[in-house]
Design a protein around this motif. Structure first.
Motif, PDB file in Angstrom:
ATOM      1  N   GLU A 197      84.504  33.272  17.092  1.00 52.42           N
ATOM      2  CA  GLU A 197      83.695  34.291  17.761  1.00 52.42           C
ATOM      3  C   GLU A 197      82.318  33.736  18.099  1.00 52.42           C
ATOM      4  O   GLU A 197      81.817  32.844  17.415  1.00 52.42           O
ATOM      5  N   SER A 198      81.720  34.324  19.109  1.00 48.74           N
ATOM      6  CA  SER A 198      80.355  33.960  19.468  1.00 48.74           C
ATOM      7  C   SER A 198      79.709  35.131  20.206  1.00 48.74           C
ATOM      8  O   SER A 198      80.407  36.050  20.646  1.00 48.74           O
TER       9      SER A 198
ATOM     10  N   LEU B 252      80.154  39.757  23.311  1.00 46.56           N
ATOM     11  CA  LEU B 252      80.859  38.993  22.297  1.00 46.56           C
ATOM     12  C   LEU B 252      82.084  38.325  22.910  1.00 46.56           C
ATOM     13  O   LEU B 252      82.745  38.905  23.765  1.00 46.56           O
ATOM     14  N   SER B 253      82.357  37.113  22.431  1.00 48.48           N
ATOM     15  CA  SER B 253      83.533  36.383  22.874  1.00 48.48           C
ATOM     16  C   SER B 253      84.350  35.948  21.661  1.00 48.48           C
ATOM     17  O   SER B 253      83.792  35.690  20.589  1.00 48.48           O
ATOM     18  N   CYS B 254      85.644  35.866  21.860  1.00 53.40           N
ATOM     19  CA  CYS B 254      86.532  35.404  20.795  1.00 53.40           C
ATOM     20  C   CYS B 254      87.652  34.603  21.433  1.00 53.40           C
ATOM     21  O   CYS B 254      88.354  35.105  22.312  1.00 53.40           O
TER      22      CYS B 254
ATOM     23  N   TRP C 131      88.497  44.462  18.642  1.00 52.55           N
ATOM     24  CA  TRP C 131      87.252  44.230  17.917  1.00 52.55           C
ATOM     25  C   TRP C 131      87.074  45.329  16.874  1.00 52.55           C
ATOM     26  O   TRP C 131      87.288  46.516  17.159  1.00 52.55           O
TER      27      TRP C 131
ATOM     28  N   TYR D 214      86.962  39.684  24.965  1.00 52.95           N
ATOM     29  CA  TYR D 214      85.525  39.848  25.096  1.00 52.95           C
ATOM     30  C   TYR D 214      85.143  41.301  24.819  1.00 52.95           C
ATOM     31  O   TYR D 214      85.952  42.209  25.000  1.00 52.95           O
TER      32      TYR D 214
ATOM     33  N   TYR E 272      80.712  42.140  13.495  1.00 45.50           N
ATOM     34  CA  TYR E 272      81.824  42.407  14.400  1.00 45.50           C
ATOM     35  C   TYR E 272      82.902  41.332  14.223  1.00 45.50           C
ATOM     36  O   TYR E 272      82.599  40.130  14.232  1.00 45.50           O
TER      37      TYR E 272
ATOM     38  N   CYS F 145      86.717  39.872  15.420  1.00 43.14           N
ATOM     39  CA  CYS F 145      87.793  39.793  16.390  1.00 43.14           C
ATOM     40  C   CYS F 145      89.130  39.862  15.644  1.00 43.14           C
ATOM     41  O   CYS F 145      89.263  39.301  14.544  1.00 43.14           O
TER      42      CYS F 145
ATOM     43  N   GLY G 198      88.874  36.873  12.989  1.00 43.96           N
ATOM     44  CA  GLY G 198      87.789  35.937  13.108  1.00 43.96           C
ATOM     45  C   GLY G 198      86.884  36.010  11.893  1.00 43.96           C
ATOM     46  O   GLY G 198      87.053  36.864  11.020  1.00 43.96           O
TER      47      GLY G 198
ATOM     48  N   THR H 130      80.783  38.065  13.452  1.00 40.71           N
ATOM     49  CA  THR H 130      79.496  37.707  14.047  1.00 40.71           C
ATOM     50  C   THR H 130      78.549  38.898  13.897  1.00 40.71           C
ATOM     51  O   THR H 130      78.931  40.042  14.140  1.00 40.71           O
TER      52      THR H 130
END
Length: 121
Positions: free
Chosen positions: A6-7, A20-22, A36, A79, A93, A95, A112, A115
């Motif tokens: 995740e980021s 947010l991305s995973c 999420w 996302y 958060y 994923c 994940g 984050t």
């Protein structure tokens, strides 16, 4: 084995936005639903948004109209666009996805590492 990275978390002022991305990697045959979740201090983990393999999405009532979930199946990615953020959105958060590593094994849940999203002035 399936890994999720995740980021996109961070500190944002009320009313601001974050995305947010995973991305999933590893031995993946097929991914079903992606979603999420979030967990605030002292509270249980709760579902934020979910998107099916066909692109149908569902949201928690508290984020409906402010958050948008999307997925890129070619990249095994999901996302979460978060707009009009509020202090009560502050949480870690996570994923989540349901995937199978081979055609002949059942789907399993993968998570994940989480984050942090902090909404504060």
């Amino acid at each position: 084995q399936v890994q999720l990275v995740e980021s996109g978390g961070g500190l944002v002022q009320p009313g601001g936005s974050l995305r947010l991305s995973c991305a999933a990697s590893g031995s993946i045959f097929r991914i079903n639903a992606m979603g999420w979740y979030r967990q605030a201090p002292g509270k249980e983990r709760e579902l934020v948004a979910l998107i099916s393999s066909s692109g149908v999405s569902n949201y928690a009532g508290s984020v409906k109209g402010r958050f948008t979930i999307s997925r890129d199946s070619a990249k095994n990615a999901v996302y979460l666009q978060m707009n009009s953020l509020k202090p009560e959105d502050t949480a870690v958060y996570f994923c989540n996805l349901s995937a199978r590593e081979r055609f002949d094994v059942p789907y399993e849940d993968y998570w994940g590492q989480g984050t942090q999203v902090t909404v504060s002035s």
